[in-house]
Design a protein around this motif. Sequence first.
Motif, mmCIF file in Angstrom:
data_model
loop_
_atom_site.group_PDB
_atom_site.id
_atom_site.type_symbol
_atom_site.label_atom_id
_atom_site.label_comp_id
_atom_site.label_asym_id
_atom_site.label_seq_id
_atom_site.Cartn_x
_atom_site.Cartn_y
_atom_site.Cartn_z
ATOM 1 N N GLU A 131 5.117 97.713 1.571
ATOM 2 C CA GLU A 131 5.181 97.207 2.949
ATOM 3 C C GLU A 131 6.618 96.808 3.301
ATOM 4 O O GLU A 131 7.119 97.103 4.382
ATOM 5 N N GLU A 132 7.309 96.166 2.354
ATOM 6 C CA GLU A 132 8.708 95.777 2.594
ATOM 7 C C GLU A 132 9.610 97.003 2.645
ATOM 8 O O GLU A 132 10.538 97.070 3.456
ATOM 9 N N PHE A 153 1.829 105.349 3.407
ATOM 10 C CA PHE A 153 0.417 105.654 3.639
ATOM 11 C C PHE A 153 -0.386 104.361 3.702
ATOM 12 O O PHE A 153 0.031 103.319 3.192
ATOM 13 N N GLY A 154 -1.535 104.450 4.336
ATOM 14 C CA GLY A 154 -2.424 103.301 4.419
ATOM 15 C C GLY A 154 -3.484 103.526 5.470
ATOM 16 O O GLY A 154 -3.636 104.632 6.006
ATOM 17 N N ASN A 159 -1.257 97.938 7.652
ATOM 18 C CA ASN A 159 -1.824 97.883 6.299
ATOM 19 C C ASN A 159 -1.286 99.047 5.455
ATOM 20 O O ASN A 159 -2.018 99.939 5.049
ATOM 21 N N ILE A 160 0.021 99.039 5.218
ATOM 22 C CA ILE A 160 0.655 100.062 4.382
ATOM 23 C C ILE A 160 0.434 99.694 2.919
ATOM 24 O O ILE A 160 0.779 98.588 2.481
ATOM 25 N N THR A 161 -0.148 100.613 2.171
ATOM 26 C CA THR A 161 -0.519 100.314 0.786
ATOM 27 C C THR A 161 0.068 101.280 -0.226
ATOM 28 O O THR A 161 -0.118 101.086 -1.433
ATOM 29 N N HIS A 162 0.776 102.312 0.239
ATOM 30 C CA HIS A 162 1.264 103.319 -0.708
ATOM 31 C C HIS A 162 2.566 103.925 -0.193
ATOM 32 O O HIS A 162 2.772 104.034 1.022
#
Length: 209
Positions: A131-132, A153-154, A159-162
């Motif tokens: 996320e950062e 991705f996310g 809600n970015i998780t990858h």
Amino acid sequence: MKTLFTTSALFIFFLLLMASCQTSQPTFSKRGEEYKSAREIAAAKRAAKKNNRGGGKYAGGVTGTSKDRTSRTRIPKRNLDADVATVIEAARSYTGVPYRWGGTTRVGMDCSGLLCTSFQSINVALPRTSEEQSRYGTDVKTKDLREGDLVFFGSSKRNITHVGMVTEVISQDDVRFIHASTSLGVIENNLYSDYYKKIFIKAVRPPVF
């Protein structure tokens, strides 16, 4: 008599030694062909591999099965910036390393950890989480993607998780990126494969490139 026996035994041992040395010699060329050293053969193989690059398999990627590629516009290869090439090479050196949450070593890697470790090869400290990292640089449109760009991705922009990094732009619908997959470890895939196309959120170009 003893001396004769000893001399004969030494002679037979010498013949066996010579035969074993001859059979262990590597063969670099076939009969009738011009002799080539191991270095020359290796150089020829590298040249052939370079000429054929783009038509083979990619680690973990999705390769096209159809021979009809008229619908794809192949993008001319460009000379990579030295820093970009170094980071990609560093990331690819971890190919096959299993996924491990919070991991940053060859024992295990997570997605953001892979990028942090790879960018250390050019003395750049990336933010630790995906996320950062999504805020580290300027946004890039998919049509303008190039090697070294970060892809995220996310389920939504909030809600970015990858995260992964573009390693090769082959065509408008074939962009390879390297990442730490939770199921397959560090691997390269096509950004435009059905799965990743659905969960793609954004792309960012780090300010160091």
